[in-house]
Design an enzyme around this catalytic site. Structure first.
Site, PDB file in Angstrom:
ATOM      1  N   VAL A   1       0.814  -1.029   0.080  1.00  0.00           N
ATOM      2  CA  VAL A   1      -0.215  -0.001   0.125  1.00  0.00           C
ATOM      3  C   VAL A   1       0.990   1.285   0.009  1.00  0.00           C
ATOM      4  CG1 VAL A   1      -1.860  -1.250   1.339  1.00  0.00           C
ATOM      5  CG2 VAL A   1      -0.161  -0.091   2.510  1.00  0.00           C
ATOM      6  N   SER A   2       0.345   2.305  -0.409  1.00  0.00           N
ATOM      7  CA  SER A   2       0.790   3.714  -0.428  1.00  0.00           C
ATOM      8  C   SER A   2       2.182   3.578  -1.216  1.00  0.00           C
ATOM      9  CB  SER A   2       1.113   4.135   1.024  1.00  0.00           C
ATOM     10  OG  SER A   2       1.322   5.361   1.029  1.00  0.00           O
ATOM     11  N   ASN A   3       3.501   4.008  -0.586  1.00  0.00           N
ATOM     12  CA  ASN A   3       4.597   3.986  -1.236  1.00  0.00           C
ATOM     13  C   ASN A   3       5.038   2.456  -1.537  1.00  0.00           C
ATOM     14  OD1 ASN A   3       5.177   6.764  -1.194  1.00  0.00           O
ATOM     15  ND2 ASN A   3       6.356   6.710   0.628  1.00  0.00           N
TER      16      ASN A   3
END
Length: 712
Positions: free
Chosen positions: A314-316
């Site tokens: 998730v995210s980065n």
């Protein structure tokens, strides 16, 4: 080899699998080989030093919960080491798992933990009475070029239920700038299914180099003197124009963090780091289960062509998984399933986005562009009269926010004669910069918790390849204490557990941002009084300096711009089945700058070969952990983590049994509701409907001629 071909190879019984294997301490891999060793399992060339291997029994300790189980992870009581001044590696690992799991998901029962997801919910979604502990083995090593300056942490977890005759593997690259356990909540999906998990901290990591004591973190979180650690240090700060000793004399009590101060611009390598983690995990699988040659040499008999591999995070970490898939020229990865990814499109992408048939004001901007805009504007925008019920608004000092509005007005960045008009102008500016209306209620918490400033400072330093001694835009990192907001030497009890408590992007773990040119001397950034104006405006000059690096012509600005240019995605997923899940309300990584335009960019690059499905979830935002932690979030937002799990299910089913992926769509969720400021009712299945196999026209997301059309 495609997943279907991998299954054929396995079904044909083309490999011989040893029943067991490997070792538990300082394993440096198979190899060597006598004359009968045809394909020795040699460790990857990028792996340096010792490979540490530990086994967990699934009772006293385990892969997923550090021995805490479902109840321990869900408990608000942290598993603090017996002596925080001298924690053991095992204590730090357990504490890190507890912190990192809880940092990614909502661990309250009313929010879905223990019923919709969590260690006790099995792979089929059934609620069990167990604690969800998972026995297995864990491999830990560094990837480096031999200099010791990279030392990217890699980890492979292989559960005891791993089936070498039916092997699978997912990646769980750390989100944000977290350490090696930053993807543990994502890893849960794979571990429950008997899949191995490939982790990497992607060259960031939580623990700092303390310049006062000149101590550094090691791979297992314990600390050592820099001189003695040498190349075994997870991170050692490098000097800039000024030596570290001279800098510390002038600016005592400062700390250097790897993401900001490694001088590596680690983001440019996140895709490669994820590929390295997958390759390392495949090596580890063969170290346990590879066929034995007659001379006893482990063989690399379970190759990439026999393992179903899904890149996830998730995210980065999600952005890193996408980057890995784009860069995967050797066919390591079969599919992709990510949540709320950081995706940076090149300025030449040529993709536009429409919502409800109307072009959005801005789309496809780089992380640094929109984050520095948020850092300037969100604090002021939070005071808009229409946002009086926003979560965490009471935690935002109204005077500080008003002073930020005044500073923006003086600089000509907002209009209006009072805070009412100026905050409305700031809110309008954010809309014009690409934020959706659904993000408005998030401005108070994002600015009050210093999210925009922390990311802006860290990424500016990273892109510029700045040293800690450079103090880019006059920022530094330090602990504060004694009832004051000025730097103090960090206490050993705080520093020595930072591997477990830090997020790699201060503020966090007991360290905060410092405005080094504040009136009266270095002061905590958010409460500092700006020199010149003489008011506390959350360091408007610093925020403006960071923003100006995007277009400036100074050496530092040009360095930032060069670093940014090294982080663009290509859009080509090489025909891999892929799903991106993103919350429409995301105020940190807005959908208009990330997942929406990437869908169009991918289609432009791959055409009919594209197998990317984009799932946009109403009432989903970036920080699931805030749902149970900040009053008001639970009333408004649903757990996006659940939809990542569903995307993983769908990609796995596609690879394992050729089930079609659901098409791109908006999923219409229902908030839990309840009176504002009161605990939300318990979540039910009706709040979080499934991803549809055949969405209707009012929910379908489409792409045509480089235009992404998203329904209202």
């Amino acid at each position: 080899m495609h997943a279907s071909q991998k299954l054929i190879a396995l079904a044909a019984g083309t490999i011989a699998i040893a029943a067991c294997g490997g070792s538990d301490n300082n394993n440096n891999g198979g190899g060597g080989g006598g004359g009968t060793s045809q394909n020795p399992n040699n460790r990857p060339t990028f792996v340096v030093g010792t490979i540490n291997t530990l086994s967990y029994d699934g009772n006293t300790d385990d892969l997923l919960t550090g021995g805490l189980g479902k109840d321990g992870i869900g408990s608000a009581t942290a598993p603090v080491p017996a002596d925080p001044n001298a924690p053991t590696a095992a204590e730090l690992r357990r504490y890190a798992i507890w912190n990192n799991y809880r940092a990614i998901v909502d661990t309250t029962a009313s929010g879905g933990y223990g019923s919709l997801y969590g260690p006790n919910v099995d792979a089929q979604g059934n609620i069990t009475s167990g604690q969800g502990k998972i026995a297995g083995v864990e491999y830990l090593a560094f990837a480096d070029d031999g200099t010791g300056l990279q030392n990217v942490t890699l980890m492979a977890q292989i559960p005891a239920t791993f089936d070498p005759n039916n092997p699978c593997l997912i990646s769980a690259t750390s989100s944000g700038s977290r350490g090696i356990y930053g993807g543990i909540a994502v890893a849960e999906w794979g571990l429950k299914r008997g899949c191995a998990v490939a982790f990497t901290d992607k060259g960031t990591g939580a623990a700092p180099h303390d310049l006062d004591t000149d101590t550094v973190p090691l791979i297992n979180g314990t600390r050592a003197a820099r001189v003695g650690a040498g190349k075994t240090a997870q991170f050692v700060a490098q000097p800039g124009a000024q030596s570290l000793s001279d800098f510390t004399a002038a600016f005592p009590h400062r700390l250097a963090f790897k993401h900001a101060h490694s001088k590596q611009n680690p983001e440019k390598d996140w895709g490669n780091n994820t590929l390295q983690a997958i390759e390392f995990a495949i090596w580890a699988i063969n170290d346990r289960f590879g066929a034995l040659a007659t001379d006893g040499t482990r063989q690399a008999s379970i190759g990439k062509d026999k393992i179903i591999v899904i890149a996830s995070a998730v995210s980065n970490g999600g952005g890193a998984a996408i980057a890995a898939a784009e860069q995967d020229s050797s066919g390591l990865i079969d599919g992709v399933a990510v949540g709320e990814p950081n995706l940076n499109l090149p300025p030449t992408a040529g993709v536009s986005v429409r919502r409800g048939g109307v072009s959005v004001p801005a789309s496809g901007k780089h992380l640094y562009d929109y984050t520095t805009t948020a850092n300037l504007m969100q604090l002021c925008a939070s005071q808009d009269v229409n946002l009086v019920n926003a979560p965490f608004l009471a935690g935002v000092p109204a005077v500080t926010a008003g002073n930020r509005c005044a500073a923006l007005a003086t600089a000509g960045l907002v209009t209006g004669a009072d805070i009412s008009a100026r905050s409305a102008s700031a809110r309008a500016a954010l809309r014009a910069a690409g934020w959706e209306a659904e993000s408005d209620d998030l401005y108070a918490s994002l600015s009050g918790l210093e999210v925009g400033s922390s990311i802006s400072v860290t990424y500016a330093n990273a892109y510029a390849r700045a040293s800690v001694t450079d103090r880019l835009c006059n920022y530094s990192f330090a602990a504060i204490g004694g009832g004051a907001s000025t730097p103090v030497q960090i206490s050993p009890a705080v520093l020595n557990v930072f591997f477990a408590t830090g997020n790699g992007v201060p503020p966090g773990g007991g360290v905060t941002l410092i405005n080094d040119v504040a009136s009266g001397g270095p002061t905590r950034d958010f409460v500092s009084v700006s020199t010149g104006s003489g008011v506390a405006d959350a360091n408007f000059p610093g925020a403006k300096c960071l923003r100006d690096l995007l277009t400036g012509t100074t050496a530092q600005a040009l360095a930032v711009q060069t670093g940014i240019s090294q982080t663009y995605r290509t859009g080509n997923l090489r025909g891999k089945p892929a799903m991106i899940v993103h919350g429409r309300s995301d105020g940190l990584l807005p959908v208009n700058h990330t997942s929406r335009p990437y869908l169009g960019f991918n289609r432009a690059q791959e055409g009919a070969a594209s197998k990317l499905s984009y799932i946009e979830v109403e009432n989903g935002q970036h920080f699931d952990a805030f749902i149970g932690a900040i009053a008001g979030y639970g009333n408004r937002y649903i757990p996006l983590h659940l939809y990542l799990n569903r995307a993983l299910d769908a990609v796995y089913a596609n690879l394992r049994s050729n089930q079609p992926l659901p098409p791109s769509q908006v999923v219409r969720t229902t908030p839990r509701g309840g009176p504002n400021g009161t605990p939300a009712p318990a979540i039910t299945a009706t709040n979080v409907p499934p991803i549809s196999a055949s969405p209707g026209p009012s929910n379908t997301i489409s792409v045509s001629a480089n235009v992404v059309d998203v329904p209202n």
